[in-house]
Design a protein around this motif. Sequence first.
Motif, short mmCIF file in Angstrom:
data_model
loop_
_atom_site.label_atom_id
_atom_site.label_comp_id
_atom_site.label_asym_id
_atom_site.label_seq_id
_atom_site.Cartn_x
_atom_site.Cartn_y
_atom_site.Cartn_z
N ASP A 47 0.83 -1.21 0.00
CA ASP A 47 0.00 0.00 0.00
C ASP A 47 0.86 1.25 0.00
O ASP A 47 0.57 2.22 -0.71
N ALA A 48 1.93 1.25 0.78
CA ALA A 48 2.83 2.40 0.82
C ALA A 48 3.51 2.62 -0.53
O ALA A 48 3.64 3.76 -0.98
N VAL A 51 0.92 4.22 -2.95
CA VAL A 51 0.70 5.64 -2.64
C VAL A 51 1.91 6.46 -3.07
O VAL A 51 1.77 7.53 -3.67
N ASP A 52 3.11 5.97 -2.77
CA ASP A 52 4.33 6.69 -3.18
C ASP A 52 4.38 6.86 -4.69
O ASP A 52 4.70 7.94 -5.19
N GLU A 54 1.80 6.82 -6.83
CA GLU A 54 0.75 7.74 -7.26
C GLU A 54 1.10 9.19 -6.96
O GLU A 54 0.88 10.08 -7.79
N LEU A 55 1.66 9.44 -5.78
CA LEU A 55 2.02 10.82 -5.43
C LEU A 55 3.16 11.33 -6.30
O LEU A 55 3.15 12.49 -6.72
N ASN A 87 -7.20 5.85 -7.91
CA ASN A 87 -6.11 6.53 -7.23
C ASN A 87 -6.49 6.88 -5.79
O ASN A 87 -7.67 6.92 -5.44
N CYS A 88 -5.48 7.18 -5.00
CA CYS A 88 -5.73 7.63 -3.63
C CYS A 88 -6.15 9.10 -3.65
O CYS A 88 -5.86 9.84 -4.59
N ALA A 91 -3.36 11.81 -4.09
CA ALA A 91 -2.86 12.00 -5.46
C ALA A 91 -3.81 12.89 -6.26
O ALA A 91 -3.36 13.76 -7.01
N THR A 108 -12.51 8.08 -4.25
CA THR A 108 -11.22 7.47 -4.55
C THR A 108 -11.18 6.05 -4.00
O THR A 108 -12.13 5.59 -3.36
N ASP A 110 -9.69 5.24 -1.50
CA ASP A 110 -9.77 5.37 -0.05
C ASP A 110 -11.21 5.42 0.47
O ASP A 110 -11.44 5.24 1.66
#
Length: 192
Positions: A47-48, A51-52, A54-55, A87-88, A91, A108, A110
């Motif tokens: 998950d991390a 997110v990394d 996507e950001l 996407n999260c 992002a 999203t 989330d």
Amino acid sequence: MRAHAIAARVPAQVFGEAAIVEIVSAAEHWLKQHSAAQAAAYRAAADALIVDFELAAATDADPFEACRPLLAALRRGNRRIAIVTRNCRAAVLEVLPEVDRLVDVLLTRDDVTRLKPDPAHLHDAFRAVGATARQAVLVGDGQMDMRMGRSANTLCIGVLSGSSGQGALFDAGADFVLNDIAELLPLQLPSP
């Protein structure tokens, strides 16, 4: 994400040709059968990573030139607008910080339990804006978007701004395909 799952010793046939989020879920499920702790650690790390990624991608992304004016024009026309994305939220806010002023609902990864291409993600958006599938229009640039819209029984408009060509969008369920998002505005769309 495939390499991350394989590094965790998950056999490739567990996730096959799945998309990123589905790879993580399949690998986590497989790992749980062997070690709940290993599955939880894998999930947190995966998950991390997502997110990394996507950001990082979001910092280099810009909405299409016609995006903001189109959303503003649709709002002036009393259209209710929802964005549905895998996407999260962070992002999306990186790319479009004023999203809450441009759309009524942002759903999203989330925000939902069943993620696009599952039509439940789209049905959640319909409920949030007070529309039915027949009153709504899905606009997207990918085959996954068209398949989701078709599964939700809504009008599907493909846009040639992604990696999918016209034929692929039609094959995936598009009712219409536009060359550019700006072509959406003059269309007579259903209204809730």
